[in-house]
Design an enzyme around this catalytic site. Structure first.
Site, PDB file in Angstrom:
ATOM      1  N   LYS A   1      24.964  40.676  54.448  1.00 52.09           N
ATOM      2  CA  LYS A   1      25.359  40.613  55.863  1.00 52.09           C
ATOM      3  C   LYS A   1      24.167  40.267  56.757  1.00 52.09           C
ATOM      4  CE  LYS A   1      29.074  43.839  55.015  1.00 52.09           C
ATOM      5  NZ  LYS A   1      29.510  45.228  55.068  1.00 52.09           N
TER       6      LYS A   1
ATOM      7  N   GLU B   1      41.488  45.159  50.176  1.00 54.45           N
ATOM      8  CA  GLU B   1      40.605  44.834  51.293  1.00 54.45           C
ATOM      9  C   GLU B   1      40.905  43.410  51.772  1.00 54.45           C
ATOM     10  OE1 GLU B   1      39.173  45.237  53.888  1.00 54.45           O
ATOM     11  OE2 GLU B   1      37.300  46.257  53.429  1.00 54.45           O
TER      12      GLU B   1
ATOM     13  N   HIS C   1      41.059  50.562  51.978  1.00 56.31           N
ATOM     14  CA  HIS C   1      39.803  49.895  52.344  1.00 56.31           C
ATOM     15  C   HIS C   1      39.639  49.831  53.857  1.00 56.31           C
ATOM     16  CE1 HIS C   1      39.501  48.370  48.160  1.00 56.31           C
ATOM     17  NE2 HIS C   1      40.811  48.456  48.252  1.00 56.31           N
TER      18      HIS C   1
ATOM     19  N   ARG D   1      37.308  50.126  43.311  1.00 60.29           N
ATOM     20  CA  ARG D   1      36.612  51.115  44.160  1.00 60.29           C
ATOM     21  C   ARG D   1      37.596  52.084  44.811  1.00 60.29           C
ATOM     22  NH1 ARG D   1      36.274  45.812  46.208  1.00 60.29           N
ATOM     23  NH2 ARG D   1      36.623  45.506  48.448  1.00 60.29           N
TER      24      ARG D   1
ATOM     25  N   SER E   1      30.685  51.503  47.668  1.00 63.14           N
ATOM     26  CA  SER E   1      30.727  50.694  46.444  1.00 63.14           C
ATOM     27  C   SER E   1      29.325  50.160  46.143  1.00 63.14           C
ATOM     28  CB  SER E   1      31.697  49.521  46.611  1.00 63.14           C
ATOM     29  OG  SER E   1      31.127  48.543  47.476  1.00 63.14           O
TER      30      SER E   1
ATOM     31  N   TRP F   1      28.463  47.180  46.148  1.00 63.35           N
ATOM     32  CA  TRP F   1      28.151  46.111  47.115  1.00 63.35           C
ATOM     33  C   TRP F   1      27.957  46.648  48.524  1.00 63.35           C
ATOM     34  CZ3 TRP F   1      30.499  40.587  46.344  1.00 63.35           C
ATOM     35  CH2 TRP F   1      30.008  40.053  45.154  1.00 63.35           C
ATOM     36  N   ASN F   2      28.635  47.740  48.888  1.00 57.80           N
ATOM     37  CA  ASN F   2      28.310  48.407  50.172  1.00 57.80           C
ATOM     38  C   ASN F   2      26.819  48.768  50.164  1.00 57.80           C
ATOM     39  OD1 ASN F   2      31.364  50.359  50.225  1.00 57.80           O
ATOM     40  ND2 ASN F   2      30.963  48.460  51.310  1.00 57.80           N
TER      41      ASN F   2
ATOM     42  N   ARG G   1      39.386  56.054  53.229  1.00 54.87           N
ATOM     43  CA  ARG G   1      38.699  54.817  52.860  1.00 54.87           C
ATOM     44  C   ARG G   1      37.787  55.141  51.673  1.00 54.87           C
ATOM     45  NH1 ARG G   1      34.277  51.237  56.308  1.00 54.87           N
ATOM     46  NH2 ARG G   1      34.117  49.596  54.733  1.00 54.87           N
ATOM     47  N   HIS G   2      37.801  54.274  50.666  1.00 55.07           N
ATOM     48  CA  HIS G   2      37.034  54.544  49.441  1.00 55.07           C
ATOM     49  C   HIS G   2      35.565  54.855  49.729  1.00 55.07           C
ATOM     50  CE1 HIS G   2      34.845  50.720  49.561  1.00 55.07           C
ATOM     51  NE2 HIS G   2      35.985  50.156  49.947  1.00 55.07           N
ATOM     52  N   GLY G   3      34.916  55.492  48.755  1.00 56.61           N
ATOM     53  CA  GLY G   3      33.486  55.799  48.863  1.00 56.61           C
ATOM     54  C   GLY G   3      32.631  54.543  48.769  1.00 56.61           C
TER      55      GLY G   3
ATOM     56  N   CYS H   1      32.157  42.059  50.403  1.00 47.99           N
ATOM     57  CA  CYS H   1      32.815  42.308  49.118  1.00 47.99           C
ATOM     58  C   CYS H   1      34.231  41.752  49.066  1.00 47.99           C
ATOM     59  CB  CYS H   1      32.830  43.815  48.848  1.00 47.99           C
ATOM     60  SG  CYS H   1      33.277  44.225  47.168  1.00 47.99           S
TER      61      CYS H   1
ATOM     62  N   TYR I   1      37.106  38.058  52.352  1.00 43.71           N
ATOM     63  CA  TYR I   1      36.065  37.576  53.262  1.00 43.71           C
ATOM     64  C   TYR I   1      35.706  36.109  53.054  1.00 43.71           C
ATOM     65  CZ  TYR I   1      35.160  41.917  55.657  1.00 43.71           C
ATOM     66  OH  TYR I   1      35.287  43.017  56.478  1.00 43.71           O
TER      67      TYR I   1
END
Length: 252
Positions: A103, A92, A189, A65, A16, A18-19, A12-14, A25, A95
């Site tokens: 969140k 991903e 993702h 990402r 981001s 927005w994370n 799973r990507h590192g 995202c 959403y």
């Protein structure tokens, strides 16, 4: 006892940008944060290097990402010459109307339980994204996504509908390469990988959270049935802490 015939590595990507800001995202195309770049190098690539992992082909999504994470890994492993296939169906989950919102704020408005249902349930979608959402046009007009047909372009998704696009890609694009004896790396993702894991091991996925950056390996027998459990390339404590971080809605 089934004998291992094939293995596939997943990452799973590192983290981001927005994370980092605790925002939903989905299909918005943000890059890795500085920490995400560091994790791709010092967590993902370092773990694969320790295990002397080599690959013949890599699969990733069309979002930056995941692509950045893969680029860092391949550069570090001296594998920049292997073929890379970018598949939008590994993107991903979309959403919907939650895209771009924090969140914690959404939990304060709709209640924590409702937000966790949107995040983690199998088939309850968030409201669809509308043209009034500040990121609607950026997503719709992203050149990386221009090749996706109108009927395939989602406005909201659940884990179930994400699986409906991810699983056929696994079956039709990835498995043939595995069966051909290729060593395969998949960088994608949280939800697209959760969907794949659910398909592969048919487990209750509601409480299963995939940590960013920690590679995991799944072994398969001759018929592509899973052998043993998921093997994370990190110690149990590290994996557990990373999973808890992903599960959290985040502080106020």
């Amino acid at each position: 006892m089934h004998k291992t015939a094939y293995s596939v590595t997943f990452v799973r990507h590192g983290e981001s940008e927005w994370n980092k800001m605790n925002l939903f995202c989905g299909w918005h195309d943000v890059g890795l944060s500085e920490e995400g770049e560091w994790d791709a190098l010092e967590v993902s690539a370092a773990a694969l290097k320790r295990e002397n992992m080599r690959y013949d082909i890599a699969f990733t999504s069309c979002l930056r990402r995941a692509n950045q994470t893969l680029d860092i890994i391949l550069k570090e492993l001296n594998l920049t010459d292997i073929p890379v296939r970018q598949l939008w169906r590994l993107n991903e989950r979309h959403y919907g109307a939650l895209t771009g919102f924090n969140k914690r704020q959404m939990a304060d408005i709709y209640g924590e339980e409702q937000v966790q249902v949107w995040r983690r349930s199998f088939n309850v979608p968030p409201p669809a994204i509308e043209p009034t959402n500040p990121y609607y046009h950026a997503i719709k007009n992203n050149p990386r996504l221009r090749h996706i047909g109108e009927k395939d372009f989602p406005t909201t998704e659940t884990l179930e509908t994400t699986m409906e696009r991810v699983v056929p890609e696994w079956t039709d694009s990835i498995i043939p390469e595995v069966r051909a004896g290729k060593r395969v790396l998949v960088v994608a993702h949280g939800t697209s990988l959760r969907g794949l894991v659910k398909h592969i091991q048919d487990a209750d996925i509601m409480k299963f959270n995939l940590p960013n950056s920690i590679p995991f390996i799944i072994d398969f027998d001759e018929s592509m049935k899973m052998v043993g459990g998921i093997r994370f390339l990190a110690n149990d404590d590290t994996v557990l802490k990373a999973m808890e971080k992903v599960a959290s809605i985040g502080g106020k």
